[in-house]
Write a protein that holds these residues in place. Structure first.
Motif, PDB file in Angstrom:
ATOM      1  N   GLY A   1       0.794  -1.215   0.000  1.00  0.00           N
ATOM      2  CA  GLY A   1       0.000   0.000   0.000  1.00  0.00           C
ATOM      3  C   GLY A   1       0.824   1.262   0.000  1.00  0.00           C
ATOM      4  N   PRO A   2       0.220   2.372   0.404  1.00  0.00           N
ATOM      5  CA  PRO A   2       0.827   3.690   0.227  1.00  0.00           C
ATOM      6  C   PRO A   2       2.135   3.829   1.001  1.00  0.00           C
ATOM      7  CG  PRO A   2      -1.063   3.833   1.678  1.00  0.00           C
ATOM      8  CD  PRO A   2      -1.024   2.432   1.137  1.00  0.00           C
ATOM      9  N   PRO A   3       3.039   4.676   0.564  1.00  0.00           N
ATOM     10  CA  PRO A   3       2.964   5.438  -0.678  1.00  0.00           C
ATOM     11  C   PRO A   3       3.270   4.554  -1.893  1.00  0.00           C
ATOM     12  CG  PRO A   3       5.005   5.943   0.451  1.00  0.00           C
ATOM     13  CD  PRO A   3       4.221   5.042   1.360  1.00  0.00           C
ATOM     14  N   PRO A   4       2.605   4.799  -3.021  1.00  0.00           N
ATOM     15  CA  PRO A   4       2.719   3.884  -4.149  1.00  0.00           C
ATOM     16  C   PRO A   4       4.095   3.855  -4.800  1.00  0.00           C
ATOM     17  CG  PRO A   4       1.467   5.832  -4.764  1.00  0.00           C
ATOM     18  CD  PRO A   4       1.663   5.896  -3.286  1.00  0.00           C
ATOM     19  N   GLU A   5       4.889   4.918  -4.589  1.00  0.00           N
ATOM     20  CA  GLU A   5       6.195   4.924  -5.239  1.00  0.00           C
ATOM     21  C   GLU A   5       7.236   4.075  -4.509  1.00  0.00           C
ATOM     22  OE1 GLU A   5       6.070   8.633  -2.610  1.00  0.00           O
ATOM     23  OE2 GLU A   5       4.721   7.520  -3.924  1.00  0.00           O
ATOM     24  N   VAL A   6       6.844   3.470  -3.404  1.00  0.00           N
ATOM     25  CA  VAL A   6       7.779   2.626  -2.661  1.00  0.00           C
ATOM     26  C   VAL A   6       7.747   1.223  -3.252  1.00  0.00           C
ATOM     27  CG1 VAL A   6       8.375   1.693  -0.406  1.00  0.00           C
ATOM     28  CG2 VAL A   6       7.476   3.998  -0.583  1.00  0.00           C
ATOM     29  N   GLU A   7       8.814   0.871  -3.971  1.00  0.00           N
ATOM     30  CA  GLU A   7       8.793  -0.398  -4.691  1.00  0.00           C
ATOM     31  C   GLU A   7       8.675  -1.598  -3.761  1.00  0.00           C
ATOM     32  OE1 GLU A   7      13.574  -1.057  -5.199  1.00  0.00           O
ATOM     33  OE2 GLU A   7      12.546   0.432  -6.386  1.00  0.00           O
ATOM     34  N   GLU A   8       9.236  -1.502  -2.556  1.00  0.00           N
ATOM     35  CA  GLU A   8       9.219  -2.651  -1.649  1.00  0.00           C
ATOM     36  C   GLU A   8       7.809  -3.011  -1.204  1.00  0.00           C
ATOM     37  OE1 GLU A   8      11.159  -0.020  -1.310  1.00  0.00           O
ATOM     38  OE2 GLU A   8      13.245  -0.694  -1.269  1.00  0.00           O
ATOM     39  N   ARG A   9       6.867  -2.094  -1.354  1.00  0.00           N
ATOM     40  CA  ARG A   9       5.487  -2.387  -0.984  1.00  0.00           C
ATOM     41  C   ARG A   9       4.681  -2.911  -2.163  1.00  0.00           C
ATOM     42  NH1 ARG A   9       3.870   2.348   3.337  1.00  0.00           N
ATOM     43  NH2 ARG A   9       5.376   1.739   4.905  1.00  0.00           N
ATOM     44  N   ASN A  10       5.336  -3.070  -3.298  1.00  0.00           N
ATOM     45  CA  ASN A  10       4.683  -3.656  -4.456  1.00  0.00           C
ATOM     46  C   ASN A  10       4.595  -5.168  -4.226  1.00  0.00           C
ATOM     47  OD1 ASN A  10       4.281  -4.897  -7.001  1.00  0.00           O
ATOM     48  ND2 ASN A  10       5.119  -3.119  -8.045  1.00  0.00           N
ATOM     49  N   PRO A  11       3.402  -5.744  -4.265  1.00  0.00           N
ATOM     50  CA  PRO A  11       3.288  -7.192  -4.007  1.00  0.00           C
ATOM     51  C   PRO A  11       4.187  -8.054  -4.889  1.00  0.00           C
ATOM     52  CG  PRO A  11       1.120  -6.171  -4.032  1.00  0.00           C
ATOM     53  CD  PRO A  11       2.090  -5.107  -4.464  1.00  0.00           C
ATOM     54  N   LEU A  12       4.450  -7.596  -6.111  1.00  0.00           N
ATOM     55  CA  LEU A  12       5.272  -8.411  -7.005  1.00  0.00           C
ATOM     56  C   LEU A  12       6.681  -8.608  -6.472  1.00  0.00           C
ATOM     57  CD1 LEU A  12       4.160  -6.858 -10.413  1.00  0.00           C
ATOM     58  CD2 LEU A  12       3.500  -9.071  -9.471  1.00  0.00           C
ATOM     59  N   ILE A  13       7.181  -7.647  -5.716  1.00  0.00           N
ATOM     60  CA  ILE A  13       8.529  -7.759  -5.167  1.00  0.00           C
ATOM     61  C   ILE A  13       8.598  -8.874  -4.128  1.00  0.00           C
ATOM     62  CG2 ILE A  13      10.299  -6.517  -3.833  1.00  0.00           C
ATOM     63  CD1 ILE A  13       9.939  -5.654  -6.792  1.00  0.00           C
ATOM     64  N   TRP A  14       7.472  -9.150  -3.475  1.00  0.00           N
ATOM     65  CA  TRP A  14       7.462 -10.146  -2.408  1.00  0.00           C
ATOM     66  C   TRP A  14       7.101 -11.548  -2.873  1.00  0.00           C
ATOM     67  CZ3 TRP A  14       9.430 -10.083   2.316  1.00  0.00           C
ATOM     68  CH2 TRP A  14       9.875  -8.852   2.802  1.00  0.00           C
ATOM     69  N   VAL A  15       6.606 -11.695  -4.088  1.00  0.00           N
ATOM     70  CA  VAL A  15       6.246 -13.038  -4.559  1.00  0.00           C
ATOM     71  C   VAL A  15       7.446 -13.995  -4.526  1.00  0.00           C
ATOM     72  CG1 VAL A  15       5.475 -14.361  -6.577  1.00  0.00           C
ATOM     73  CG2 VAL A  15       4.212 -12.326  -5.853  1.00  0.00           C
ATOM     74  N   PRO A  16       8.629 -13.591  -4.999  1.00  0.00           N
ATOM     75  CA  PRO A  16       9.762 -14.524  -4.925  1.00  0.00           C
ATOM     76  C   PRO A  16      10.129 -14.917  -3.495  1.00  0.00           C
ATOM     77  CG  PRO A  16      10.220 -12.761  -6.480  1.00  0.00           C
ATOM     78  CD  PRO A  16       8.967 -12.374  -5.749  1.00  0.00           C
ATOM     79  N   THR A  17       9.998 -13.987  -2.549  1.00  0.00           N
ATOM     80  CA  THR A  17      10.289 -14.322  -1.156  1.00  0.00           C
ATOM     81  C   THR A  17       9.252 -15.287  -0.603  1.00  0.00           C
ATOM     82  OG1 THR A  17      11.402 -12.209  -0.801  1.00  0.00           O
ATOM     83  CG2 THR A  17      10.616 -13.373   1.161  1.00  0.00           C
ATOM     84  N   ARG A  18       7.995 -15.052  -0.933  1.00  0.00           N
ATOM     85  CA  ARG A  18       6.944 -15.993  -0.522  1.00  0.00           C
ATOM     86  C   ARG A  18       7.266 -17.391  -1.029  1.00  0.00           C
ATOM     87  NH1 ARG A  18       1.866 -15.750  -4.083  1.00  0.00           N
ATOM     88  NH2 ARG A  18       3.323 -16.998  -5.295  1.00  0.00           N
ATOM     89  N   ASP A  19       7.630 -17.481  -2.312  1.00  0.00           N
ATOM     90  CA  ASP A  19       7.949 -18.783  -2.892  1.00  0.00           C
ATOM     91  C   ASP A  19       9.185 -19.387  -2.235  1.00  0.00           C
ATOM     92  OD1 ASP A  19       5.792 -18.352  -4.528  1.00  0.00           O
ATOM     93  OD2 ASP A  19       6.972 -18.008  -6.346  1.00  0.00           O
ATOM     94  N   PHE A  20      10.186 -18.555  -1.937  1.00  0.00           N
ATOM     95  CA  PHE A  20      11.414 -19.052  -1.316  1.00  0.00           C
ATOM     96  C   PHE A  20      11.134 -19.672   0.053  1.00  0.00           C
ATOM     97  CE2 PHE A  20      15.121 -18.565   1.421  1.00  0.00           C
ATOM     98  CZ  PHE A  20      16.104 -19.176   0.654  1.00  0.00           C
ATOM     99  N   VAL A  21      10.375 -18.970   0.908  1.00  0.00           N
ATOM    100  CA  VAL A  21      10.127 -19.505   2.247  1.00  0.00           C
ATOM    101  C   VAL A  21       9.199 -20.724   2.200  1.00  0.00           C
ATOM    102  CG1 VAL A  21      10.597 -17.312   3.406  1.00  0.00           C
ATOM    103  CG2 VAL A  21       8.244 -17.903   2.815  1.00  0.00           C
ATOM    104  N   ARG A  22       8.446 -20.864   1.115  1.00  0.00           N
ATOM    105  CA  ARG A  22       7.600 -22.057   0.944  1.00  0.00           C
ATOM    106  C   ARG A  22       8.371 -23.196   0.289  1.00  0.00           C
ATOM    107  NH1 ARG A  22       1.917 -19.392  -1.310  1.00  0.00           N
ATOM    108  NH2 ARG A  22       1.419 -18.197   0.568  1.00  0.00           N
ATOM    109  N   GLY A  23       9.643 -22.962  -0.043  1.00  0.00           N
ATOM    110  CA  GLY A  23      10.451 -23.993  -0.676  1.00  0.00           C
ATOM    111  C   GLY A  23      10.143 -24.207  -2.140  1.00  0.00           C
ATOM    112  N   GLN A  24       9.568 -23.185  -2.792  1.00  0.00           N
ATOM    113  CA  GLN A  24       9.173 -23.315  -4.197  1.00  0.00           C
ATOM    114  C   GLN A  24       9.673 -22.147  -5.043  1.00  0.00           C
ATOM    115  OE1 GLN A  24       4.957 -23.262  -3.350  1.00  0.00           O
ATOM    116  NE2 GLN A  24       4.830 -25.485  -3.387  1.00  0.00           N
ATOM    117  N   PRO A  25      10.966 -21.786  -4.942  1.00  0.00           N
ATOM    118  CA  PRO A  25      11.429 -20.647  -5.733  1.00  0.00           C
ATOM    119  C   PRO A  25      11.474 -20.969  -7.219  1.00  0.00           C
ATOM    120  CG  PRO A  25      13.284 -21.721  -4.699  1.00  0.00           C
ATOM    121  CD  PRO A  25      12.048 -22.388  -4.155  1.00  0.00           C
TER     122      PRO A  25
END
Length: 158
Positions: free
Chosen positions: A128-152
Motif C-alpha cells: 500500500g501507500p505510498p505507491p512509489e515505494v517499490e518494496e510495498r509492491n506485491p510483485l517484489i514479495w512473490v519470490p520471497t513468498r515462494d522461497f520460504v515455501r520452498g518453491q522458488p
C-alpha cells in the motif's frame, strides 16, 4: 505488454536470503511515513558493479555480516512503478549465501535486523501507500513468498 521502445532508467539491485535454523534475516527500515518496513538485506548496484558485488557490499552495511559463496536464486525483471516519479526498468537478483560475523548494521536507514521464522515472514509484509515505494509492491514479495515455501522459481517477470 511492455513498451520496450520507451527509454526508462534501469535500476539494478541484489538481495540475499540469509537462512539460519528455519529463519530468514530481515532488515527493519523506517519509511518516510514513520512506519517500519521489513525487507531483505541488499540493495541497489552502483554503476559498473555486478549484482553479486552489490549483494556482498549491501549486506555488510545493512547487517554487519560478511557473505560468501553467493548462489543465484531468482531474477525479477520488468517495468516497475509505472506512472510514478520512480518509474524504472528493474533487474533485481536474489541470492543465497554463506555468512559470518555479528549483526552490527552501519547503514543509518536500518533501525534493526531480525531473524524471522519462515512461517512469520509473510505476515510482516506491508502493501500500500505510498505507491512509489517499490518494496510495498506485491510483485517484489512473490519470490520471497515462494522461497520460504520452498518453491522458488528462477525468473519472475514483473
Amino acid at each position: 505488454m511492455s513498451h520496450l521502445s520507451r527509454t526508462l532508467p534501469i535500476k539494478r539491485a541484489a538481495h540475499v536470503y540469509l537462512v539460519h535454523e528455519g529463519q530468514l534475516l530481515l532488515v527493519e527500515e523506517r519509511m518516510d511515513d514513520g512506519s517500519i518496513f521489513y525487507g531483505l538485506p541488499g540493495g541497489k548496484a552502483n554503476a559498473g558493479e555486478t549484482l553479486g558485488d552489490a549483494a556482498v557490499r549491501q549486506v555488510l552495511v545493512e547487517t554487519g555480516l560478511r557473505v560468501t559463496d553467493l548462489m543465484f536464486v531468482s531474477l525479477i525483471e520488468g517495468e516497475l512503478l509505472t506512472g510514478t516519479r520512480n518509474e524504472c526498468y528493474a533487474n533485481f537478483g536474489r541470492f543465497t549465501a554463506s555468512f559470518s560475523g555479528d549483526l552490527a548494521p552501519t547503514d543509518p536507514e536500518v533501525v534493526g535486523v531480525k531473524w524471522v521464522p519462515f512461517e512469520q515472514v509473510e505476515g510482516l509484509v506491508r502493501y500500500g501507500p505510498p505507491p512509489e515505494v517499490e518494496e510495498r509492491n506485491p510483485l517484489i514479495w512473490v519470490p520471497t513468498r515462494d522461497f520460504v515455501r520452498g518453491q522458488p522459481r528462477a525468473y519472475y517477470p514483473i
